[in-house]
Design a protein around this motif. Structure first.
Motif, PDB file in Angstrom:
ATOM      1  N   LEU A 236       0.823  -1.210   0.000  1.00 57.83           N
ATOM      2  CA  LEU A 236       0.000   0.000   0.000  1.00 57.83           C
ATOM      3  C   LEU A 236       0.859   1.263   0.000  1.00 57.83           C
ATOM      4  O   LEU A 236       0.536   2.242  -0.681  1.00 57.83           O
ATOM      5  N   LYS A 237       1.951   1.252   0.743  1.00 54.86           N
ATOM      6  CA  LYS A 237       2.858   2.402   0.743  1.00 54.86           C
ATOM      7  C   LYS A 237       3.423   2.642  -0.654  1.00 54.86           C
ATOM      8  O   LYS A 237       3.485   3.775  -1.142  1.00 54.86           O
ATOM      9  N   ALA A 238       3.849   1.551  -1.301  1.00 52.21           N
ATOM     10  CA  ALA A 238       4.430   1.672  -2.636  1.00 52.21           C
ATOM     11  C   ALA A 238       3.377   2.129  -3.646  1.00 52.21           C
ATOM     12  O   ALA A 238       3.665   2.947  -4.530  1.00 52.21           O
ATOM     13  N   LYS A 239       2.157   1.623  -3.514  1.00 55.47           N
ATOM     14  CA  LYS A 239       1.086   2.008  -4.433  1.00 55.47           C
ATOM     15  C   LYS A 239       0.757   3.493  -4.285  1.00 55.47           C
ATOM     16  O   LYS A 239       0.591   4.204  -5.287  1.00 55.47           O
ATOM     17  N   LYS A 240       0.679   3.970  -3.049  1.00 57.39           N
ATOM     18  CA  LYS A 240       0.386   5.385  -2.822  1.00 57.39           C
ATOM     19  C   LYS A 240       1.507   6.259  -3.390  1.00 57.39           C
ATOM     20  O   LYS A 240       1.250   7.293  -4.021  1.00 57.39           O
ATOM     21  N   SER A 241       2.744   5.830  -3.204  1.00 56.57           N
ATOM     22  CA  SER A 241       3.875   6.582  -3.740  1.00 56.57           C
ATOM     23  C   SER A 241       3.803   6.662  -5.263  1.00 56.57           C
ATOM     24  O   SER A 241       4.047   7.719  -5.855  1.00 56.57           O
ATOM     25  N   TYR A 242       3.433   5.556  -5.889  1.00 56.23           N
ATOM     26  CA  TYR A 242       3.290   5.545  -7.345  1.00 56.23           C
ATOM     27  C   TYR A 242       2.187   6.493  -7.805  1.00 56.23           C
ATOM     28  O   TYR A 242       2.360   7.275  -8.745  1.00 56.23           O
ATOM     29  N   LEU A 243       1.031   6.428  -7.166  1.00 58.61           N
ATOM     30  CA  LEU A 243      -0.100   7.249  -7.571  1.00 58.61           C
ATOM     31  C   LEU A 243       0.201   8.743  -7.459  1.00 58.61           C
ATOM     32  O   LEU A 243      -0.278   9.546  -8.253  1.00 58.61           O
TER      33      LEU A 243
END
Length: 276
Positions: A236-243
């Motif tokens: 989730l942290k990585a996904k938020k960073s990507y978005l």
């Protein structure tokens, strides 16, 4: 019209796609939900999806109808040529600027293993898909006195706090299946509607059908064509960073320097789970 075209193509591709997947179970019930969610908190822009829930005796599978269409298409030869033809057809019929073309919406696939009490989730961003395990029936529901009727079923209200959001749900005790869309479950009846207090994420059932069909574990056709293992919160942290920095990721993955010509729209994302 486009839905009919996509449905016809998916029917043709089903046998090819199914042969490439692992069979988990066979369903006896299929539920369809409308899913509306807040895509951009700055503009209050919302998006919609159609969610399917296959219910078997051992497993249930929850996924986006539209994402499944794209995954089916990607598993066939010359999928890029077919996809571009479908996109062109959508633009020709409905005009420029339409988003009604084959593209993934909710990328999350949720597999609930009721025998082992576990959930396996596949999800992804950009050009890679991931897999992680989660807890089955992790919500601590409080059943309330309010009732209402949904699709002819008498439902009861329940609430809980789950991973940073307060959720309200309507479940049907007359349908004694302890399940629901996404990761929801654990109530003495099928969940027919569920939303957070601000209605940023809202699932509501539109159809229930007795249907026997295979429940498959869907493969990925992106990146390395295998799921990278992850921990839920790390993902989730990585996904938020990507978005929040799509342009940077595109430059890193493709080598294309967007530079000052990039007019990437600033959007504020608020993931369905906030405990990361």
């Amino acid at each position: 019209m486009l839905k009919k075209i996509l449905l016809s193509i998916c029917i043709i591709l089903t046998s090819i796609f199914c042969n490439a997947q692992k069979k988990l179970d066979k369903s006896f019930l299929k539920c369809v939900y409308d899913f509306v969610y807040l895509k951009d908190t700055l503009t209050s822009k919302k998006a919609d999806d159609i969610i399917h829930l296959q219910i078997g005796h051992k497993y249930t599978k929850c996924y986006s109808y539209y994402s499944q269409q794209v995954d089916s298409l990607m598993s066939t030869p010359d999928y890029e040529k077919k996809a571009w033809a479908m996109i062109k057809n959508a633009v020709d019929k409905q005009g420029k600027g339409t988003s009604n073309y084959p593209h993934k919406r909710m990328r999350t696939y949720v597999y609930k293993n009721h025998l082992e009490g576990k959930i396996k989730v596949t999800d992804g961003f950009s050009l890679q898909d991931y897999v992680y395990e989660d807890e089955l029936n992790a919500q601590n529901w409080e059943v309330l006195d309010s009732t209402k009727v949904i699709l002819g079923n008498s439902c009861q209200l329940a609430k809980c706090t789950f991973r940073g959001r307060q959720w309200m749900t309507w479940f049907a005790p007359e349908i004694p299946i302890s399940d629901g869309p996404w990761k929801f479950g654990g109530l003495p009846g099928l969940i027919l509607e569920v939303h957070d207090l601000g209605k940023q994420y809202h699932f509501v059932i539109t159809g229930i059908e007795k249907k026997e069909e295979p429940i498959y574990f869907s493969k990925t056709n992106l990146g390395s064509k295998r799921f990278e293992k992850a921990k839920r919160r790390e993902f989730l942290k990585a996904k938020k960073s990507y978005l929040m920095n799509k342009g940077g990721y595109i430059e890193m993955e493709t080598g294309i320097d967007l530079g000052s010509k990039s007019s990437q729209k600033m959007m504020r994302y608020d993931l369905i789970e906030r405990d990361y």
